[in-house]
Design a protein around this motif. Structure first.
Motif, PDB file in Angstrom:
ATOM      1  N   TYR A  11       0.810  -1.211   0.000  1.00  0.00           N
ATOM      2  CA  TYR A  11       0.000   0.000   0.000  1.00  0.00           C
ATOM      3  C   TYR A  11       0.848   1.268   0.000  1.00  0.00           C
ATOM      4  CZ  TYR A  11      -3.059  -3.684   1.619  1.00  0.00           C
ATOM      5  OH  TYR A  11      -3.728  -4.872   1.740  1.00  0.00           O
ATOM      6  N   HIS A 129     -13.906   9.771 -16.132  1.00  0.00           N
ATOM      7  CA  HIS A 129     -12.961   8.656 -16.093  1.00  0.00           C
ATOM      8  C   HIS A 129     -12.021   8.720 -17.297  1.00  0.00           C
ATOM      9  CE1 HIS A 129     -11.989   4.426 -14.815  1.00  0.00           C
ATOM     10  NE2 HIS A 129     -11.431   4.461 -16.014  1.00  0.00           N
ATOM     11  N   PHE A 134      -5.818   9.514 -13.633  1.00  0.00           N
ATOM     12  CA  PHE A 134      -5.247   8.751 -12.533  1.00  0.00           C
ATOM     13  C   PHE A 134      -3.847   9.231 -12.169  1.00  0.00           C
ATOM     14  CE2 PHE A 134      -8.675   6.106 -13.871  1.00  0.00           C
ATOM     15  CZ  PHE A 134      -9.064   5.381 -12.752  1.00  0.00           C
ATOM     16  N   CYS A 138      -0.669  10.886  -8.381  1.00  0.00           N
ATOM     17  CA  CYS A 138       0.769  10.596  -8.336  1.00  0.00           C
ATOM     18  C   CYS A 138       1.604  11.861  -8.164  1.00  0.00           C
ATOM     19  CB  CYS A 138       1.203   9.865  -9.607  1.00  0.00           C
ATOM     20  SG  CYS A 138       0.428   8.249  -9.814  1.00  0.00           S
ATOM     21  N   GLU A 153     -13.514   4.660 -10.355  1.00  0.00           N
ATOM     22  CA  GLU A 153     -12.185   5.281 -10.278  1.00  0.00           C
ATOM     23  C   GLU A 153     -11.428   4.770  -9.055  1.00  0.00           C
ATOM     24  OE1 GLU A 153     -14.557   7.090 -13.011  1.00  0.00           O
ATOM     25  OE2 GLU A 153     -15.015   7.369 -10.886  1.00  0.00           O
ATOM     26  N   TYR A 154     -11.231   3.481  -8.943  1.00  0.00           N
ATOM     27  CA  TYR A 154     -10.537   2.939  -7.775  1.00  0.00           C
ATOM     28  C   TYR A 154      -9.032   3.092  -7.947  1.00  0.00           C
ATOM     29  CZ  TYR A 154     -15.005   0.707  -6.694  1.00  0.00           C
ATOM     30  OH  TYR A 154     -16.310   0.471  -6.410  1.00  0.00           O
ATOM     31  N   PHE A 155      -8.463   4.026  -7.207  1.00  0.00           N
ATOM     32  CA  PHE A 155      -7.009   4.211  -7.238  1.00  0.00           C
ATOM     33  C   PHE A 155      -6.609   4.793  -5.894  1.00  0.00           C
ATOM     34  CE2 PHE A 155      -3.167   6.704  -8.812  1.00  0.00           C
ATOM     35  CZ  PHE A 155      -2.351   5.592  -8.830  1.00  0.00           C
ATOM     36  N   TYR A 156      -6.411   3.918  -4.922  1.00  0.00           N
ATOM     37  CA  TYR A 156      -6.176   4.355  -3.542  1.00  0.00           C
ATOM     38  C   TYR A 156      -4.709   4.721  -3.358  1.00  0.00           C
ATOM     39  CZ  TYR A 156     -10.808   2.362  -3.007  1.00  0.00           C
ATOM     40  OH  TYR A 156     -12.144   2.077  -3.153  1.00  0.00           O
ATOM     41  N   ASN A 157      -4.397   5.955  -3.702  1.00  0.00           N
ATOM     42  CA  ASN A 157      -3.004   6.404  -3.702  1.00  0.00           C
ATOM     43  C   ASN A 157      -2.724   7.414  -2.582  1.00  0.00           C
ATOM     44  OD1 ASN A 157      -0.463   6.111  -4.874  1.00  0.00           O
ATOM     45  ND2 ASN A 157      -0.687   7.949  -6.106  1.00  0.00           N
TER      46      ASN A 157
END
Length: 232
Positions: A11, A129, A134, A138, A153-157
């Motif tokens: 993670y 989307h 995404f 970052c 939009e699953y991007f657990y950053n």
């Protein structure tokens, strides 16, 4: 195993380190108020993105609530036909937005690295989307996602986010899109959840999302919990 390497962690947040040249490039977009990057459409051939006229309405609504805002509209146009790499987001659409919205910068075709630097430079991104969207997480930039059509939009950053969810109970529909939506696309219109009338209902949620994402007390954990609540 290299004993000189730090231990692997699950993670772990992903971050880009941008070249100084790109950071210098976006300095010309400096603004003392709220800076919002706008990605109006992605690369999918289907009509799953908001129309240019709706983007105009949305940005004017945002400007009414946040008078110090400045928008930075970005994307990449193809070399043929004056179209973006998206469905039919043409030069005409871009010109419509640029002509109707006063506080906006045209940041199309500035190059992918400069675009990522632009994301980093802005306070948040608003977009449907798209793979490019995404990248915002970052570079520590929150994403206000206009969710709809096939994919979530699953991007657990570990960066705050806010998803304006559609009312359709088939979202995310993947390959099981409603017949009504397929019919709309065949007629040259966006899918229902990305049509003007449905997105108009989401304007208050977009304003609320901006307030949350610009509030220093709104955390990544808050984003997760609110998303879970809204999905349920």
């Amino acid at each position: 195993k290299d004993e000189n390497m730090p231990p692997l962690k699950f993670y772990t947040a992903m971050r880009f380190i941008l070249p100084e040249k790109a950071k210098e490039f976006v300095e010309k977009y400096n603004h003392n108020g709220l800076k919002i990057c706008i990605l109006p459409a992605g690369s999918n051939a289907d009509r799953i993105y908001p129309t240019a006229s709706w983007w105009v309405k949305m940005m004017k609504a945002v400007a009414n609530s946040f008078p110090d805002v400045r928008f930075y509209m970005t994307g990449a146009k193809s070399k043929e036909g004056g179209r973006s790499e998206s469905y039919t987001f043409s030069d005409t659409d871009i010109d419509l937005i640029l002509g109707e919205v006063d506080n906006i910068e045209n940041c199309f075709d500035i190059g992918i690295i400069n675009q990522i630097a632009l994301l980093e430079h802005c306070d948040l991104l608003i977009s449907p989307h798209s793979g490019f969207a995404f990248l915002a997480g970052c570079v520590n930039t929150p994403w206000l996602a206009l969710s709809g059509a096939r994919w979530p939009e699953y991007f657990y950053n570990h960066i705050q986010f806010y998803s304006v969810l559609p009312s359709c109970n088939k979202y995310p529909c993947y390959t099981g899109m409603r017949e009504e939506c397929i019919s709309e696309m065949k007629s040259g219109n966006p899918v229902i959840c990305m049509g003007n009338s449905e997105l108009d209902k989401k304007l208050p949620g977009i304003i609320d999302g901006i307030r949350k994402l610009t509030d220093q007390s709104y955390t990544y954990s808050d984003s997760i919990e609110l998303y879970r609540k809204n999905v349920l």
